[in-house]
Design an enzyme around this catalytic site. Structure first.
Site, PDB file in Angstrom:
ATOM      1  N   ASP A 189       0.822  -1.210   0.000  1.00  0.00           N
ATOM      2  CA  ASP A 189       0.000   0.000   0.000  1.00  0.00           C
ATOM      3  C   ASP A 189       0.856   1.260   0.000  1.00  0.00           C
ATOM      4  O   ASP A 189       1.936   1.256  -0.596  1.00  0.00           O
ATOM      5  CB  ASP A 189      -0.933  -0.039   1.229  1.00  0.00           C
ATOM      6  N   ASP A 198      -0.800   1.076  18.224  1.00  0.00           N
ATOM      7  CA  ASP A 198      -1.695  -0.032  17.923  1.00  0.00           C
ATOM      8  C   ASP A 198      -1.045  -1.089  17.024  1.00  0.00           C
ATOM      9  O   ASP A 198      -1.524  -2.211  16.926  1.00  0.00           O
ATOM     10  CB  ASP A 198      -2.954   0.523  17.234  1.00  0.00           C
ATOM     11  N   HIS A 227      -3.787   5.350   4.085  1.00  0.00           N
ATOM     12  CA  HIS A 227      -4.560   4.212   3.622  1.00  0.00           C
ATOM     13  C   HIS A 227      -3.991   2.885   4.127  1.00  0.00           C
ATOM     14  O   HIS A 227      -4.693   2.059   4.706  1.00  0.00           O
ATOM     15  CB  HIS A 227      -4.538   4.292   2.089  1.00  0.00           C
ATOM     16  N   ASN A 240      -4.807  -3.853  23.030  1.00  0.00           N
ATOM     17  CA  ASN A 240      -4.062  -2.963  23.927  1.00  0.00           C
ATOM     18  C   ASN A 240      -4.946  -1.775  24.290  1.00  0.00           C
ATOM     19  O   ASN A 240      -6.171  -1.872  24.181  1.00  0.00           O
ATOM     20  CB  ASN A 240      -2.754  -2.526  23.240  1.00  0.00           C
ATOM     21  N   ASP A 290     -10.730   3.086 -11.401  1.00  0.00           N
ATOM     22  CA  ASP A 290     -12.071   2.499 -11.489  1.00  0.00           C
ATOM     23  C   ASP A 290     -13.021   3.449 -12.209  1.00  0.00           C
ATOM     24  O   ASP A 290     -14.143   3.675 -11.766  1.00  0.00           O
ATOM     25  CB  ASP A 290     -12.591   2.213 -10.076  1.00  0.00           C
ATOM     26  N   ASP A 333     -18.252   0.343 -13.822  1.00  0.00           N
ATOM     27  CA  ASP A 333     -17.028  -0.456 -13.933  1.00  0.00           C
ATOM     28  C   ASP A 333     -17.297  -1.871 -13.411  1.00  0.00           C
ATOM     29  O   ASP A 333     -18.254  -2.112 -12.680  1.00  0.00           O
ATOM     30  CB  ASP A 333     -15.865   0.191 -13.173  1.00  0.00           C
ATOM     31  N   GLU A 363     -17.868  -2.881  -7.120  1.00  0.00           N
ATOM     32  CA  GLU A 363     -18.021  -3.427  -8.475  1.00  0.00           C
ATOM     33  C   GLU A 363     -18.470  -4.884  -8.460  1.00  0.00           C
ATOM     34  O   GLU A 363     -18.148  -5.630  -7.547  1.00  0.00           O
ATOM     35  CB  GLU A 363     -16.685  -3.322  -9.235  1.00  0.00           C
ATOM     36  N   SER A 399     -11.561  -0.947  -0.488  1.00  0.00           N
ATOM     37  CA  SER A 399     -10.274  -0.867   0.217  1.00  0.00           C
ATOM     38  C   SER A 399     -10.360  -1.395   1.629  1.00  0.00           C
ATOM     39  O   SER A 399      -9.407  -1.963   2.143  1.00  0.00           O
ATOM     40  CB  SER A 399      -9.840   0.594   0.337  1.00  0.00           C
TER      41      SER A 399
END
Ligand SMILES: *[C@@H]1O[C@H](CO)[C@@H](O)[C@H](O)[C@H]1NC(C)=O
Ligand SMILES: *[C@@H]1O[C@H](CO)[C@@H](O)[C@H](O)[C@H]1NC(C)=O
Ligand SMILES: *[C@@H]1O[C@H](CO)[C@@H](O)[C@H](O)[C@H]1NC(C)=O
Length: 830
Positions: A189, A198, A227, A240, A290, A333, A363, A399
């Protein structure tokens, strides 16, 4: 198995070499990826052409990377051409040459960034009151497992108190002590904030790398590099005091950064199987734009890297690839126009929202295996964000769905580390849960239900792991390739489609050692002056329909389909034997027209005899375009009526009408002919209820009542039609009784079936034509593709496009400001 051990040894060796690759700098140097014959020493080759040898190209066998100072030309290609020129002039001493050892060469160029699949538009949260009993149950789970994470009670995808049951069904798995231990998920990514409270404890540095800034740490550097961290949190946020927990909160998570700038194919190839003996699962929430007009897949190096990982990664059991389906549904799409999501090697995960609705962005396609939760209906995914102790409540799009799938697979691999990449797909097919939602659900050969919108349903961690416990691993993969079918015929416009058929024989599959179909791929060439007008469907011998391609309103390309490979998982479990029909339509009557050139069907699945089955050879450059004249046939071709989508809403859920029969022959009066417009679904004659199923139908080993239910469900899905699948068989049976059929008004345009070499039937065209006619008469499930209320939602909310644009502009700006790479030609960020 010796080959596996050998492969593993080779792979480890290659991995060691890969580590020795110095970082690339595309500002100062050119890079060349070259596949050399093993007899050629890379250093010698480098010397000869005047390049510097950098090292092996990761784990891809016999591939190497070279560099030199920046230069407009292509040094390797020029050298090859020069040699050819001299050979033509018959200069002596050139019989054997070092350049003859080049099997593939590619000068690396930076290509536009892949696009993150965050939802283009996030909706504000609705303040839903928590349901009391669920909230109590949630508290108890937290207590039992000692979860003290502050936002755990907001993480509805893990345990849903608002709409109970609409979650991953994962807490029961945790209670069994399965939390992802010893599994590693690699988030490919825009980075991963390994310093986050975390993620720190589960961060796996050894499996991480930054291919944008070329260094060992995938730290987010741009302001929109959030992202990957959010995706990582969904998978492996620790138990935690920070934010929430991941699906597999004791798994390891690594980050490979590729989305924060332009990247070459060589670097992307290195990235997608980075440390494939240590990283088990690659989670990829990105892809080509897309926009409903892009048709793009991985370059050959990337494809080879993925095949290498699937064959050698994870000790030979195969790396697991999870790809987000894509957010372009509002642009028409379809994930079959994306070569990453339609790869047989990736699990394509789409989205549903908190209310089990189809979100406007997710999609559909025949390659989509499964769905899971993400944003929509006023909620999004709550997860970790970039920062020491930062959370977000706004992670969404497909995503966010993909990593939840990857997290569930991390749990699965803890429970059963011996599963192969295909076992993971099998278990997904067998345990995904169908839910109440209007869609084009079809009962498949395995008695599972498949929809192009939702795949086999939603991932259920509990069901998946329960099934995995006594799962018998599948035998190795076998494949069967049909010949190239040369159609070379114009495509009618409007209601009609051009059908081309091919019969797969039992002997052919025996010879191919193929026992049971899993994936099918279909490679085709279609010339058309407006690609978006085209649609393609495939009907299997057992009557299952795959909509391989759907019309796309934005796709103005005049290039047609060029050696494009579509994929479907809808035929999972079929024998593959019998007649496959591909139907190409030009759905719009306008000045744009085209020709169906050729196609080739490939069946992939479980082999019969494991002892003789070999691994698929690494994909060649010309696998999809070797239209060698030896292995080609002219198939049986007809034009047939394929009903146009009417835009009517899809039929109600099949469970409302469980008793619907499927075997009534339609009245001939309502049947359309090739010259008339298709009958509207309402005009379709309704089957009556006098008799039940003919023998060719599988019983699924269930009671007759359940069979009625199952087949009833099929019938209802095709409520406005006559059942295609059943009819195919009925028509065949009827034909034997009475071959004098009336009303076959469609035109047979070609019938040059060459049965000699291919098993294509010949001399039966009238009858076969009759089958086609009856099988397809009276309506189509294509109307089911008309978008449901979610799309209405979208239409109601004007300005979506503007919003998206605005978001794009903003992201670009941020990206530009931070990275100084404005105008990099990257695709729209989302
Ligand atoms: C973790 O994986 C390694 C390598 O696959 C294996 O040797 C080890 O036994 C595993 N540990 C556990 C606790 O399963
Ligand atoms: C949820 O998971 C449990 C095991 O934890 C399983 O028994 C149950 O069948 C699953 N629910 C569904 C709907 O599959
Ligand atoms: C289709 O084939 C015809 C006849 O060969 C040709 O004239 C036409 O240009 C072709 N159409 C396309 C879009 O290539």
């Amino acid at each position: 198995m010796r080959p596996v051990i050998l492969c593993t040894v080779l792979a480890s060796l290659a991995a060691v070499l890969a580590d020795s690759l110095p970082p690339r700098n595309y500002n100062t140097h050119d890079y060349y990826a070259v596949h050399l014959d093993p007899s050629i020493a890379p250093a010698e080759f480098a010397n000869h052409v005047g390049l510097l040898y950098e090292g092996a190209l990761g784990s891809i066998k016999d591939h190497h990377l070279f560099k030199c100072g920046k230069n407009d030309g292509d040094i390797v290609e020029d050298a090859i051409q020069e040699l050819k020129r001299r050979r033509r002039k018959r200069e002596i001493g050139l019989d054997r040459h070092i350049l003859d050892g080049i099997r593939f060469n590619q000068k690396q160029k930076l290509k536009p960034r892949m696009v993150k699949r965050t939802a283009p538009r996030l909706v504000p949260r609705e303040g839903l009151p928590a349901e009391d009993t669920s909230a109590v149950a949630q508290r108890k789970i937290a207590e039992t497992l000692n979860i003290q994470d502050p936002i755990f009670n907001e993480q509805w995808h893990l345990f849903n108190t608002h709409t109970p049951g609409n979650d991953l069904n994962v807490t029961g798995v945790w209670m069994q002590g399965i939390t992802g231990k010893n599994s590693t998920v690699c988030i490919v990514d825009d980075g991963l904030d390994m310093d986050s409270d975390d993620l720190r404890d589960n961060y796996f540095a050894e499996g991480s790398y930054d291919y944008n800034d070329h260094g060992p740490e995938p730290k987010p550097r741009l302001s929109d590099d959030r992202h990957g961290t959010r995706c990582a949190g969904e998978v492996a946020a620790g138990k935690n005091n920070a934010c929430g927990v991941g699906v597999a909160y004791d798994s390891r998570v690594s980050g490979v950064r590729i989305l924060s700038g332009e990247i070459s194919d060589a670097d992307e190839a290195l990235a997608v199987n980075y440390k494939m003996q240590l990283n088990d699962i690659y989670s990829c929430s990105w892809g080509p734009p897309d926009d409903g007009k892009t048709m793009q897949g991985p370059g050959i190096l990337i494809e080879r890297a993925m095949v290498t990982a699937v064959q050698q990664g994870r000790g030979g059991k195969g790396s697991i690839y999870v790809f987000a389906a894509g957010n372009g549904a509002a642009n028409d799409d379809n994930c079959n126009f994306d070569g990453y999501t339609n790869s047989i090697y990736s699990v394509t995960v789409g989205a549903i929202d908190q209310k089990n609705n189809h979100p406007y962005y997710s999609e559909q396609c025949s390659a989509q295996l499964v769905v899971t939760y993400s944003s929509g209906s006023g909620e999004a995914i709550h997860t970790t964000d970039v920062g020491a102790n930062k959370c977000t409540a706004q992670h969404g799009g497909t995503s966010a769905a993909g990593p939840l799938g990857a997290g569930i697979y991390a749990l699965l691999l803890e429970a059963r580390p011996d599963l192969s990449w295909r076992d993971v797909q099998w278990l997904t097919v067998m345990t995904a849960v169908k839910f109440e939602a209007t869609s084009d659900w079809q009962v498949t050969a395995l008695g599972r239900e498949f929809s192009h919108q939702f795949g086999y349903g939603k991932l259920d961690a509990g069901a998946l792991i329960d099934k995995a416990k006594d799962w018998k691993t599948v035998k190795p993969q076998a494949w069967y390739y049909s010949p190239w079918m040369h159609v070379k015929h114009e495509i009618p416009q409007g209601d009609q489609g051009l059908a081309s058929t091919f019969v797969v024989t039992e002997e052919a599959l025996k010879k191919a050692n193929l026992d049971k179909v899993e994936h099918i791929t279909l490679t085709m060439n279609v010339e058309h002056t407006r690609r978006g007008d085209l649609s393609v469907e495939l009907r299997s011998p057992s009557g299952i329909v795959s909509h391989l391609a759907t019309a796309r309103k934005n796709d103005e390309a005049s290039s047609g389909y060029v050696d494009w490979t579509f994929m479907s998982v809808a035929h999972w479990g079929e024998s593959g034997i019998g007649e496959w029909i591909v139907i190409v339509k030009d759905t719009v009557q306008n000045e744009h027209s085209g020709n169906f050139t050729d196609w080739r069907l490939r069946l992939w699945g479980e082999c019969d005899n494991a002892d003789i089955q070999e691994l698929r050879p690494i994909p060649g450059e010309h696998d999809d375009d070797d239209h060698d004249e030896v292995n080609t046939v002219t198939p049986h071709t007809t034009t047939i009526v394929v009903p146009t989508p009417t835009g009517d809403p899809a039929p109600g859920n099949p469970t409302d009408h469980p008793e619907r029969p499927v075997n009534q022959r339609p009245s001939t009066t309502a049947g359309p002919s090739s010259t008339e417009p298709t009958a509207k679904p309402e005009e379709t004659p309704k089957p009556t209820q006098d008799n039940f199923l003919p023998s060719p139908f599988p019983t699924f080993g269930v009671s007759k009542r359940t069979q009625i239910w199952i087949y009833g469900a099929v019938a209802l899905i095709l409520m406005f039609c006559c059942s295609l699948a059943a009819y195919f068989f009925i028509a065949r049976r009827q034909r034997l009784l009475n071959s004098a059929r009336e009303n076959y008004e469609f035109e047979i345009l070609e019938d040059q079936a060459d049965g000699a070499t291919t098993g294509l039937r010949s001399g039966r065209r009238k009858q076969r034509a009759g089958e086609l006619y009856d099988a397809f008469a009276g309506g189509s499930d294509e109307d089911l593709f008309s978008d449901d209320d979610e799309d209405d939602n979208y239409r109601d909310e004007k300005g979506y496009d503007e919003d998206a644009e605005e978001y794009t502009e903003k992201s670009r700006l941020q990206h530009g400001v931070d990275s100084g790479s404005e105008g990099s030609g990257s695709g729209p960020a989302r």
